[in-house]
Design an enzyme around this catalytic site. Sequence first.
Site, PDB file in Angstrom:
ATOM      1  N   PHE A 145       0.860  -1.177   0.000  1.00  0.00           N
ATOM      2  CA  PHE A 145       0.000   0.000   0.000  1.00  0.00           C
ATOM      3  C   PHE A 145       0.899   1.230   0.000  1.00  0.00           C
ATOM      4  O   PHE A 145       1.562   1.530   0.991  1.00  0.00           O
ATOM      5  CB  PHE A 145      -0.940   0.050   1.206  1.00  0.00           C
ATOM      6  CG  PHE A 145      -1.867   1.239   1.128  1.00  0.00           C
ATOM      7  CD1 PHE A 145      -3.019   1.175   0.364  1.00  0.00           C
ATOM      8  CD2 PHE A 145      -1.558   2.424   1.766  1.00  0.00           C
ATOM      9  CE1 PHE A 145      -3.855   2.282   0.245  1.00  0.00           C
ATOM     10  CE2 PHE A 145      -2.386   3.529   1.659  1.00  0.00           C
ATOM     11  CZ  PHE A 145      -3.546   3.459   0.905  1.00  0.00           C
ATOM     12  N   ASP A 230       9.611   2.920   1.800  1.00  0.00           N
ATOM     13  CA  ASP A 230       8.400   3.701   2.063  1.00  0.00           C
ATOM     14  C   ASP A 230       8.135   3.649   3.563  1.00  0.00           C
ATOM     15  O   ASP A 230       7.569   2.685   4.081  1.00  0.00           O
ATOM     16  CB  ASP A 230       7.226   3.133   1.275  1.00  0.00           C
ATOM     17  CG  ASP A 230       5.931   3.907   1.517  1.00  0.00           C
ATOM     18  OD1 ASP A 230       5.856   4.668   2.495  1.00  0.00           O
ATOM     19  OD2 ASP A 230       4.985   3.733   0.723  1.00  0.00           O
ATOM     20  N   LYS A 259       2.787  11.389   6.621  1.00  0.00           N
ATOM     21  CA  LYS A 259       1.946  11.217   7.801  1.00  0.00           C
ATOM     22  C   LYS A 259       2.475  11.949   9.032  1.00  0.00           C
ATOM     23  O   LYS A 259       2.204  13.124   9.218  1.00  0.00           O
ATOM     24  CB  LYS A 259       1.709   9.738   8.068  1.00  0.00           C
ATOM     25  CG  LYS A 259       0.883   9.063   6.971  1.00  0.00           C
ATOM     26  CD  LYS A 259       0.342   7.735   7.378  1.00  0.00           C
ATOM     27  CE  LYS A 259      -0.370   7.027   6.246  1.00  0.00           C
ATOM     28  NZ  LYS A 259      -1.575   7.725   5.752  1.00  0.00           N
TER      29      LYS A 259
END
Length: 406
Positions: A145, A230, A259
Amino acid sequence: MTTVDQRTPAELAEAERYTAHNYHPLPVVVAEGEGAWVTDVDGRRYLDFLAGYSALNFGHRHPELIAAAHAQLDRVTLTSRAFVHDQFAAFCRSLAELCGKELVLPMNTGAEAVETAIKVARKWGYQVKGVENERAEIIVAADNFHGRTTTIVSFSTDPEARADFGPYTPGFVVVPYGDLVALAAAVTPNTVAVLLEPIQGEAGVLVPPTGYFAGVRELCTAQNVLMIADEIQSGLGRTGRTFAIEHEGVVPDMYVLGKALGGGIVPVSAVAADRDVLGVLKPGEHGSTFGGNPLACAVGHEVVRLLATGEFQKRSAELGERLHARLGELVGRGLVAVRGRGLWAGVDLDPALMTGRRACELLAERGVLAKDTHGSTIRLAPPLVVTEAEIDHAVDQLAAILAEAV
């Protein structure tokens, strides 16, 4: 205090009427937040064990982050990158130092940072490695993801994220996560990068086999391929280290961050790499009006300062041991398995008892917020400011709904 549920149904109905159905939220309408807790429109408090998918690593309204935002709001919030503002250099320098890299490129969302990494890797492949134009390939893992842009869903293996959004962007090769043999077999002279999550969050907080990333690093170095980590969900203290890849004892060529970098206040993302990688970009080839804006940089700089002390990494490591120990006690008592590192756990429920969605609904009724993924799995990722007592409280509520279901 108003009567519980007095406003919630009306707020939910209004949201349902006027918004596209790209999410299926729990029936909670948050009005306030502080630390590890939120309060809904009817005054009910919930312990937040999702933390905005790690965007709220420092909790809701961390006072030092709020102060940095307030101070910048009174000065200047946006200039565009057509000019340089006085928060830009300090943020970029501090983040580069935290990552141990020479350069950073600030953006806004995590998906933008992934797109940036893809563009940089391709350009590096053509200009530095010498791959024939239009032939660059990037290897990714199944069950990944990395976002939901059209390019990113092109290499997703999740039918919900991918179906009906084609035609898909070429140039990606998918291999099983954690399978070094399959990864090595997929490398060709056209391979420019390997893009991986150190821990796969959306897939259920999947931790790779020991030695996997050491092997990936060795393979990438030998084959002149960029290793891209990531760390959008796994990084910035979540697993007990600044970056989750540190648990594997390797350093990637490029970090992809997001984030928590925005402190739960503004969207902030970035890629970090050395000059021989990020230096391939020239003016006009990539950018963002809001990327690296003064407000984002002021907040992001304060986030980096908090991380530089090591306090939050230490809290995550120590409190994570307690979280995983408590969850481990429930294996065989309604739980099938528990995975993760630090304050991040993937919890597999016995599918005969309930779905992950039902578990999250029952937890919300008991004042704990969590999120399901893939059937009977739920994810727990409390803010790093959580306390031992709050961890115990959340696990106690999970134990209670399991006991009632048995």
